[in-house]
Design an enzyme around this catalytic site. Sequence first.
Site, PDB file in Angstrom:
ATOM      1  N   GLY A 146      42.225  40.178  36.291  1.00 34.39           N
ATOM      2  CA  GLY A 146      40.905  39.939  35.476  1.00 34.39           C
ATOM      3  C   GLY A 146      39.739  40.075  36.218  1.00 34.39           C
ATOM      4  O   GLY A 146      38.854  41.067  35.989  1.00 34.39           O
ATOM      5  N   HIS A 147      39.876  39.640  37.687  1.00 36.75           N
ATOM      6  CA  HIS A 147      38.745  39.679  38.408  1.00 36.75           C
ATOM      7  C   HIS A 147      38.753  41.232  39.514  1.00 36.75           C
ATOM      8  O   HIS A 147      37.955  41.858  39.334  1.00 36.75           O
ATOM      9  CB  HIS A 147      39.002  38.680  39.782  1.00 36.75           C
ATOM     10  CG  HIS A 147      38.822  37.177  39.304  1.00 36.75           C
ATOM     11  ND1 HIS A 147      39.864  36.252  39.331  1.00 36.75           N
ATOM     12  CD2 HIS A 147      37.838  36.540  38.854  1.00 36.75           C
ATOM     13  CE1 HIS A 147      39.525  35.257  38.938  1.00 36.75           C
ATOM     14  NE2 HIS A 147      38.250  35.393  38.608  1.00 36.75           N
ATOM     15  N   LEU A 166      41.769  34.780  42.718  1.00 32.94           N
ATOM     16  CA  LEU A 166      41.497  35.986  42.164  1.00 32.94           C
ATOM     17  C   LEU A 166      42.846  36.350  41.572  1.00 32.94           C
ATOM     18  O   LEU A 166      43.850  36.639  42.111  1.00 32.94           O
ATOM     19  CB  LEU A 166      40.999  37.083  42.938  1.00 32.94           C
ATOM     20  CG  LEU A 166      39.578  36.530  43.641  1.00 32.94           C
ATOM     21  CD1 LEU A 166      39.037  37.883  44.682  1.00 32.94           C
ATOM     22  CD2 LEU A 166      38.478  36.237  42.763  1.00 32.94           C
TER      23      LEU A 166
END
Length: 274
Positions: free
Chosen positions: A27-28, A24
């Site tokens: 963006g996640h 991750l």
Amino acid sequence: MQKRSLALRAGGFKVVFVPTMGFLHDGHRELLRVGRERLGDKGALVLSIFVNPAQFGPKEDYGSYPRDLGRDLKIAEEAGVDVVFTPKAGEVYPSGYKTYVEVMGLGDNLCGPLRPGHFKGVATVVLKLFNIVGPHAAIFGAKDYQQLQIIKKMTLDLNLGIDIVGVETVREPDGLAMSSRNAYLSPGERKQALCVPSALESARLAFASGIRESSVLIEKMKKNIEKEPGAVVEYIKVCDKESLVDLERITKDALVAIAVRIGKARLIDNCILS
Ligand code: PAF
């Protein structure tokens, strides 16, 4: 997971789902933030982490795809995730597995022809995850624009009744789109990778100056990429933003999409010209 989700729904919880392949990044984190926002008064945020073998070609990076579950779980906790679902490949695709889903047409352009079977693998796993997690809403990044369109279409065509939410691409301060695959870039390649956002910027500027011919915009973007000898263009396209069919000339909102290889990394990015 399915039992848990059914119990949550029966208890009046809104289930919001962020499917990922892990490793991750910010963006996640943004997908999870948007997911949390959608929970309302009584909700559960579900994150899945599953590197889906069905969406990798035989010569692609399934084996070497970056993985770090310990770090991912910490990020999930910090982001207020309620449930993390981490199935094993043998549980998602037990031996004798035979069923696949394909959204016709939308996979015929852009990444589709270069990654045969990729979107069939994506649609299949996303449908399976939807059936297991039973979400009211699911959140996806717009960096994978073609994937997002395919998932929206599958959800509509198969009457899944799930709200599909697209989230704008999150970028590094210098403009590079965040991606787990950026981990493949050496420091030198990381600098070269800036040719991708700068190619998109050149298209935006040319469009703002009145250029509407796709071939002219594509040529300008190609010139940006060619400044980096290590960057190999897979495609640069100007398409209809719904059907993903190539456009000769822009007369309405258009998708500009680009795929470039730098070393071991395959970078994709896009923007909408309105
Ligand atoms: O975008 C991704 O990370 C994957 O393609 C997805 C949607 C989780 C399916 O494996």
